[in-house]
Design a protein around this motif. Sequence first.
Motif, PDB file in Angstrom:
ATOM      1  N   ASN A   1      32.614 -40.662  39.980  1.00 15.00           N
ATOM      2  CA  ASN A   1      33.296 -40.035  41.118  1.00 15.00           C
ATOM      3  C   ASN A   1      34.786 -39.826  40.835  1.00 15.00           C
ATOM      4  O   ASN A   1      35.644 -40.136  41.660  1.00 15.00           O
ATOM      5  CB  ASN A   1      33.112 -40.871  42.393  1.00 15.00           C
ATOM      6  CG  ASN A   1      33.294 -40.012  43.642  1.00 15.00           C
ATOM      7  OD1 ASN A   1      32.923 -38.843  43.660  1.00 15.00           O
ATOM      8  ND2 ASN A   1      33.906 -40.572  44.672  1.00 15.00           N
TER       9      ASN A   1
ATOM     10  N   GLN B   1      26.151 -30.963  40.260  1.00 11.86           N
ATOM     11  CA  GLN B   1      26.525 -31.926  41.301  1.00 11.86           C
ATOM     12  C   GLN B   1      28.035 -32.163  41.273  1.00 11.86           C
ATOM     13  O   GLN B   1      28.656 -32.069  40.223  1.00 11.86           O
ATOM     14  CB  GLN B   1      25.844 -33.281  41.048  1.00 11.86           C
ATOM     15  CG  GLN B   1      24.359 -33.217  40.826  1.00 11.86           C
ATOM     16  CD  GLN B   1      23.615 -32.902  42.104  1.00 11.86           C
ATOM     17  OE1 GLN B   1      23.796 -33.555  43.118  1.00 11.86           O
ATOM     18  NE2 GLN B   1      22.777 -31.871  42.054  1.00 11.86           N
ATOM     19  N   SER B   2      28.579 -32.523  42.445  1.00 16.54           N
ATOM     20  CA  SER B   2      29.997 -32.842  42.487  1.00 16.54           C
ATOM     21  C   SER B   2      30.213 -34.290  42.052  1.00 16.54           C
ATOM     22  O   SER B   2      29.466 -35.180  42.459  1.00 16.54           O
ATOM     23  CB  SER B   2      30.532 -32.656  43.906  1.00 16.54           C
ATOM     24  OG  SER B   2      31.811 -33.261  43.991  1.00 16.54           O
TER      25      SER B   2
ATOM     26  N   LEU C   1      33.382 -37.045  45.438  1.00 18.70           N
ATOM     27  CA  LEU C   1      32.961 -37.113  46.838  1.00 18.70           C
ATOM     28  C   LEU C   1      33.949 -37.966  47.615  1.00 18.70           C
ATOM     29  O   LEU C   1      34.686 -38.772  47.041  1.00 18.70           O
ATOM     30  CB  LEU C   1      31.575 -37.759  46.940  1.00 18.70           C
ATOM     31  CG  LEU C   1      30.432 -37.112  46.148  1.00 18.70           C
ATOM     32  CD1 LEU C   1      29.163 -37.954  46.267  1.00 18.70           C
ATOM     33  CD2 LEU C   1      30.165 -35.700  46.654  1.00 18.70           C
ATOM     34  N   GLU C   2      33.931 -37.810  48.939  1.00 15.87           N
ATOM     35  CA  GLU C   2      34.697 -38.728  49.787  1.00 15.87           C
ATOM     36  C   GLU C   2      34.193 -40.142  49.521  1.00 15.87           C
ATOM     37  O   GLU C   2      32.990 -40.343  49.275  1.00 15.87           O
ATOM     38  CB  GLU C   2      34.441 -38.410  51.269  1.00 15.87           C
ATOM     39  CG  GLU C   2      35.039 -37.106  51.748  1.00 15.87           C
ATOM     40  CD  GLU C   2      36.556 -37.108  51.651  1.00 15.87           C
ATOM     41  OE1 GLU C   2      37.159 -38.176  51.915  1.00 15.87           O
ATOM     42  OE2 GLU C   2      37.118 -36.068  51.293  1.00 15.87           O
ATOM     43  N   GLN C   3      35.105 -41.119  49.626  1.00 17.79           N
ATOM     44  CA  GLN C   3      34.727 -42.504  49.299  1.00 17.79           C
ATOM     45  C   GLN C   3      33.448 -42.962  50.013  1.00 17.79           C
ATOM     46  O   GLN C   3      32.529 -43.502  49.387  1.00 17.79           O
ATOM     47  CB  GLN C   3      35.879 -43.447  49.639  1.00 17.79           C
ATOM     48  CG  GLN C   3      35.436 -44.902  49.650  1.00 17.79           C
ATOM     49  CD  GLN C   3      36.543 -45.887  49.377  1.00 17.79           C
ATOM     50  OE1 GLN C   3      37.438 -45.630  48.596  1.00 17.79           O
ATOM     51  NE2 GLN C   3      36.468 -47.033  50.011  1.00 17.79           N
ATOM     52  N   ASP C   4      33.367 -42.714  51.345  1.00 22.59           N
ATOM     53  CA  ASP C   4      32.202 -43.211  52.097  1.00 22.59           C
ATOM     54  C   ASP C   4      30.923 -42.536  51.638  1.00 22.59           C
ATOM     55  O   ASP C   4      29.868 -43.155  51.522  1.00 22.59           O
ATOM     56  CB  ASP C   4      32.386 -42.951  53.598  1.00 22.59           C
ATOM     57  CG  ASP C   4      33.437 -43.888  54.171  1.00 22.59           C
ATOM     58  OD1 ASP C   4      33.844 -44.817  53.452  1.00 22.59           O
ATOM     59  OD2 ASP C   4      33.846 -43.666  55.328  1.00 22.59           O
ATOM     60  N   HIS C   5      31.055 -41.241  51.372  1.00 20.75           N
ATOM     61  CA  HIS C   5      29.896 -40.464  50.940  1.00 20.75           C
ATOM     62  C   HIS C   5      29.402 -40.992  49.585  1.00 20.75           C
ATOM     63  O   HIS C   5      28.204 -41.222  49.390  1.00 20.75           O
ATOM     64  CB  HIS C   5      30.328 -38.995  50.834  1.00 20.75           C
ATOM     65  CG  HIS C   5      29.214 -38.040  50.581  1.00 20.75           C
ATOM     66  ND1 HIS C   5      29.331 -36.685  50.733  1.00 20.75           N
ATOM     67  CD2 HIS C   5      27.964 -38.242  50.154  1.00 20.75           C
ATOM     68  CE1 HIS C   5      28.194 -36.103  50.425  1.00 20.75           C
ATOM     69  NE2 HIS C   5      27.341 -37.031  50.069  1.00 20.75           N
ATOM     70  N   TYR C   6      30.327 -41.216  48.698  1.00 21.06           N
ATOM     71  CA  TYR C   6      29.967 -41.714  47.356  1.00 21.06           C
ATOM     72  C   TYR C   6      29.323 -43.101  47.453  1.00 21.06           C
ATOM     73  O   TYR C   6      28.292 -43.376  46.848  1.00 21.06           O
ATOM     74  CB  TYR C   6      31.209 -41.750  46.460  1.00 21.06           C
ATOM     75  CG  TYR C   6      30.900 -42.279  45.070  1.00 21.06           C
ATOM     76  CD1 TYR C   6      30.128 -41.529  44.184  1.00 21.06           C
ATOM     77  CD2 TYR C   6      31.344 -43.535  44.653  1.00 21.06           C
ATOM     78  CE1 TYR C   6      29.809 -42.015  42.916  1.00 21.06           C
ATOM     79  CE2 TYR C   6      31.034 -44.021  43.394  1.00 21.06           C
ATOM     80  CZ  TYR C   6      30.269 -43.253  42.529  1.00 21.06           C
ATOM     81  OH  TYR C   6      29.953 -43.740  41.287  1.00 21.06           O
TER      82      TYR C   6
ATOM     83  N   ASP D   1      27.833 -44.428  50.020  1.00 22.54           N
ATOM     84  CA  ASP D   1      26.503 -44.333  50.654  1.00 22.54           C
ATOM     85  C   ASP D   1      25.460 -43.946  49.616  1.00 22.54           C
ATOM     86  O   ASP D   1      24.353 -44.487  49.590  1.00 22.54           O
ATOM     87  CB  ASP D   1      26.512 -43.273  51.775  1.00 22.54           C
ATOM     88  CG  ASP D   1      27.158 -43.808  53.036  1.00 22.54           C
ATOM     89  OD1 ASP D   1      27.394 -45.032  53.110  1.00 22.54           O
ATOM     90  OD2 ASP D   1      27.451 -42.994  53.942  1.00 22.54           O
ATOM     91  N   TRP D   2      25.836 -42.998  48.767  1.00 24.53           N
ATOM     92  CA  TRP D   2      24.899 -42.556  47.716  1.00 24.53           C
ATOM     93  C   TRP D   2      24.597 -43.729  46.769  1.00 24.53           C
ATOM     94  O   TRP D   2      23.432 -43.968  46.417  1.00 24.53           O
ATOM     95  CB  TRP D   2      25.525 -41.367  46.970  1.00 24.53           C
ATOM     96  CG  TRP D   2      24.705 -40.905  45.813  1.00 24.53           C
ATOM     97  CD1 TRP D   2      23.528 -40.204  45.879  1.00 24.53           C
ATOM     98  CD2 TRP D   2      24.977 -41.117  44.426  1.00 24.53           C
ATOM     99  NE1 TRP D   2      23.064 -39.977  44.604  1.00 24.53           N
ATOM    100  CE2 TRP D   2      23.936 -40.516  43.699  1.00 24.53           C
ATOM    101  CE3 TRP D   2      26.010 -41.740  43.724  1.00 24.53           C
ATOM    102  CZ2 TRP D   2      23.886 -40.530  42.300  1.00 24.53           C
ATOM    103  CZ3 TRP D   2      25.955 -41.749  42.338  1.00 24.53           C
ATOM    104  CH2 TRP D   2      24.915 -41.152  41.639  1.00 24.53           C
ATOM    105  N   CYS D   3      25.633 -44.472  46.397  1.00 24.97           N
ATOM    106  CA  CYS D   3      25.398 -45.620  45.501  1.00 24.97           C
ATOM    107  C   CYS D   3      24.489 -46.640  46.171  1.00 24.97           C
ATOM    108  O   CYS D   3      23.591 -47.206  45.532  1.00 24.97           O
ATOM    109  CB  CYS D   3      26.712 -46.292  45.109  1.00 24.97           C
ATOM    110  SG  CYS D   3      27.712 -45.294  43.998  1.00 24.97           S
TER     111      CYS D   3
END
Length: 252
Positions: free
Chosen positions: A9, A18-19, A22-27, A29-31
């Motif tokens: 990220n 893929q990007s 990402l915004e911290q929360d989005h990243y 959440d994905w992790c």
Amino acid sequence: MIFADPPFNIGKEYNNGQSDLLEQDHYLDWCRLWITESVRILKPGGAIFIYHLPRWAYHLAAYLGEQEMDFRHWIAVSMKGTFPRGKKPYPAHYALIYFTKGAPKTFNRVRLPIPTCRHCGKDIKDYGGHRKYLNPAGLNLTDFWEDTSPARHRKEKSRWHINELKPMIPERCVEISTNPGDIILDPFGGGGSTYVTAERLHRFWIGTEIGPCEPIVERFKRDFHDQTRFKSIPEELHRIRSPSLCEISIAG
Ligand SMILES: C[S@@+](CC[C@H](N)C(=O)[O-])C[C@H]1O[C@@H](n2cnc3c(N)ncnc32)[C@H](O)[C@@H]1O
């Protein structure tokens, strides 16, 4: 065992559509999603290693703890050629977080050759008169790995924009936490460092890679063109040899 070296990220181009910014929360959440699934499929006693920047690794370690995984270690893997940014100390290590699902099923002590000077061949360190007491099999692996510089840029690496690890990093994790015939999953295939390591060390392996898999296929062709090498492995292991490339799939 699961070895994960996810996108960091930090805006890297992986050529996978893929990007990586990402915004911290989005990243996070994905992790958490792939960590939750990893924990779910891990057998009791299995290990997970996640290689990341300390900045993200501390979030992921905390989340693994919440999943009732047992903390085993935070290994510092030396980082070279970086620059200090902002009001922060000079970054000199990657984090390799190591957790197990309950008591570890396997913990193999890895030993390293006693370091010598590449010019004169003499020991680099002075063991203060205790040299003769050192184990001839080598020194115990510690939680600080300084001999793991990034993989060299090969032609295909720059062509595919793969952020490939030096295989020594997944290799040590495989050696520590598995035995021949065990199963290893790496959800972020990249250039296939974990898969070639698993194959070479006679473990099964499963992988996913959302971007191009050609570099992995090419690497296997290059590294395993001589199948006669398998003649040297014990008869009982022929049965459990990794099924190789058929396990590469495209993840969503
Ligand atoms: C840092 S690289 C891994 C490099 C690998 N450890 C090696 O040494 O060759 C991360 C990889 O994860 C892949 N990736 C990103 N998102 C993914 C996803 N959702 N599923 C599978 N692979 C993904 C990227 O395309 C990239 O190749």
